[in-house]
Write a protein that holds these residues in place. Structure first.
Motif, PDB file in Angstrom:
ATOM      1  N   SER A 313       0.927  -1.185  -0.272  1.00 47.13           N
ATOM      2  CA  SER A 313      -0.078   0.268   0.460  1.00 47.13           C
ATOM      3  C   SER A 313       0.770   1.210  -0.108  1.00 47.13           C
ATOM      4  CB  SER A 313      -0.471  -0.432   0.959  1.00 47.13           C
ATOM      5  OG  SER A 313      -0.403  -0.351   2.489  1.00 47.13           O
ATOM      6  N   ALA A 317       1.299   4.197  -3.007  1.00 48.17           N
ATOM      7  CA  ALA A 317       0.768   5.356  -2.904  1.00 48.17           C
ATOM      8  C   ALA A 317       2.057   6.267  -2.949  1.00 48.17           C
ATOM      9  CB  ALA A 317       0.236   5.379  -1.454  1.00 48.17           C
ATOM     10  N   TRP A 398      -0.429   9.330   4.383  1.00 48.60           N
ATOM     11  CA  TRP A 398       0.592   8.579   3.691  1.00 48.60           C
ATOM     12  C   TRP A 398       1.917   8.458   4.828  1.00 48.60           C
ATOM     13  CZ3 TRP A 398       5.935   8.709   2.401  1.00 48.60           C
ATOM     14  CH2 TRP A 398       6.787   7.812   1.536  1.00 48.60           C
TER      15      TRP A 398
END
Length: 456
Positions: A313, A317, A398
């Protein structure tokens, strides 16, 4: 003023929801939906305090602010947009009593029209988690407004407690607003006819007690941090309702009363207990573990699956996060350098970060937009403008996830390498709980029933 107030309210909510990881408000049912109202709050976080209240309290409020703030190039325009009223304090010198009489008259008129007023009765912000002696301004405003109408207004005086965790730390801080029941004023109104000073002092003392019920007072921020951690340890396995904000506040208030009692009567024992809590929390942090996570078993397979999901992930991203970091690195760095040079007081740290960002970020974005135009003309400038805000939020999320994954990975590694670590930390945790339980049984009833200032 309605449009200006709405803009400031929306901006305040947006800024604070970005700055703080979590904001809670409880007891909002105690706030009257209509009618004249004075909201009185404690003051520990400079301009963030009024921003929180203006942004989260559903009723529009006119703030009472110290006069020098109206001359501030950044703050002054916002104060005028929300219709704030200036008050002059003795320490600012050259105080014209007529100016404050004008402010009191404006407050009375606003209350007579059914409006709401926001005031910080301590008179100034300070960094320690304790309530300073209140000034009588809030009480006098209410009493004067009521006296002008022979007590027909029915002004509600509502205390709101502001409690922070790491108030100056971006994305790590949390804020809690607790709304208390309206303070009784009837006897003070009757007394005001013959003894105005006595009535003001009585109502001020009553307001002080009401505010103390809404906050957790501690000797310093480190003591408050340890208290929060201990509360989390003590109730880690409790039902969800035991974790309610009001229950947490009540538990910590009682714990502080007990701490002060034992510090006086058994100083060696309570000092030893505090040191043990500090060592336990420090060892948890070094291991990358949390107290809650310590009780959860992990196998090597669990760790591998978690690592693969998290890494995937984060990598997927990364392009959007990299764009956001590139767009915001310059203003972020300049803001950090500016704060490092200014070295604000702890209660002003969040305020300086927010004000600094409000000035530095737009200026840097203009420069970056100009560079985008020079390098790629219209298409690159349009792309930069469209992605500026969403990638900023995306980068914050993030970064938060990257920090969490890094901390978890460190903890998993320590648990896998040091097979006995969980047992040793668990034994120390249980020893802390046993000592906490033993101390709780020794707390005298007089201390348990002590007034909200925590002193029996």
């Amino acid at each position: 003023m309605a449009i200006g107030y709405g803009l400031v309210r929306t901006l305040a909510r947006w800024v604070l929801e970005v700055f703080y990881r979590r904001i809670e408000i409880v007891g909002i049912e105690h706030l009257p939906e209509g009618g004249p109202l004075i909201v009185a709050a404690n003051h520990q976080n400079a301009l963030v305090d009024p921003m929180l209240l203006l942004g989260l309290v559903p009723r529009p409020m006119v703030p009472v602010a110290k006069a020098p703030l109206f001359r501030h190039p950044v703050i002054g325009p916002f104060l005028r947009m929300v219709g704030a009223l200036p008050v002059l304090r003795r320490q600012e010198g050259n105080v014209d009593p007529a100016r404050n009489r004008e402010t009191f008259a404006a407050v009375s008129a606003h209350l007579a029209a059914g409006g709401a007023v926001l005031i910080f009765p301590e008179g100034t912000s300070q960094p320690e988690p304790t309530l300073m002696p209140l000034r009588s301004g809030a009480a006098r405003m209410l009493l004067e407004a009521e006296a002008a109408t022979d007590g027909a207004l029915g002004v509600a005086l509502v205390p709101i407690g502001l409690v922070y965790h790491e108030p100056g730390t971006f994305r790590a801080g949390r804020a809690l607003l607790t709304v208390g029941e309206p303070v009784p004023t009837g006897d003070c109104l009757a007394l005001y006819r013959n003894e105005p000073d006595g009535a003001a002092h009585r109502l001020t003392d009553r307001l002080s007690t009401a505010l103390r019920r809404q906050i957790v007072e501690a000797d310093d921020r480190e003591t408050l941090r340890l208290l929060r951690a201990l509360e989390s340890i003590a109730h880690a396995g409790g039902p969800p309702d035991a974790r309610a904000a009001t229950a947490r506040t009540a538990w910590m208030q009682g714990a502080m009363r007990a701490y002060r009692h034992f510090r006086e009567h058994e100083p060696a024992r309570v000092a030893s207990f505090r040191a043990a809590v500090e060592r336990y929390l420090s060892d948890l942090e070094r291991a990358g573990l949390s107290d809650r996570g310590l009780a959860q078993p992990y196998s090597a397979g669990d760790v591998v699956r978690y690592a693969l999901r998290a890494a995937t992930s984060l990598l997927l991203a990364l392009p959007a996060a990299a764009w956001g970091m590139a767009s915001h690195l310059l203003p972020y760095t300049l803001t950090a350098l500016t704060l490092r040079r200014i070295k604000p007081e702890p209660d002003e740290e969040a305020t300086y970060k927010i004000i600094g960002s409000a000035v530095i970020y737009p200026l840097c974005w203009l420069v970056e937009g100009w560079l985008a135009w020079k390098l790629g003309r219209g298409p690159l400038l349009a792309l930069f403008a469209v992605l500026l805000v969403p990638t900023g939020f995306f980068t914050i999320a993030w970064r938060d996830r990257l920090e969490r994954v890094g901390r978890d990975a460190r903890g998993f590694f320590r648990l896998l390498v040091e097979r006995d670590l969980r047992r040793r930390l668990g034994a120390r945790r249980q020893a802390l709980l046993d000592e906490l339980d033993a101390l709780a049984r020794l707390v005298p009833d007089a201390v348990r029933a002590a007034p909200p200032d925590g002193r029996a």
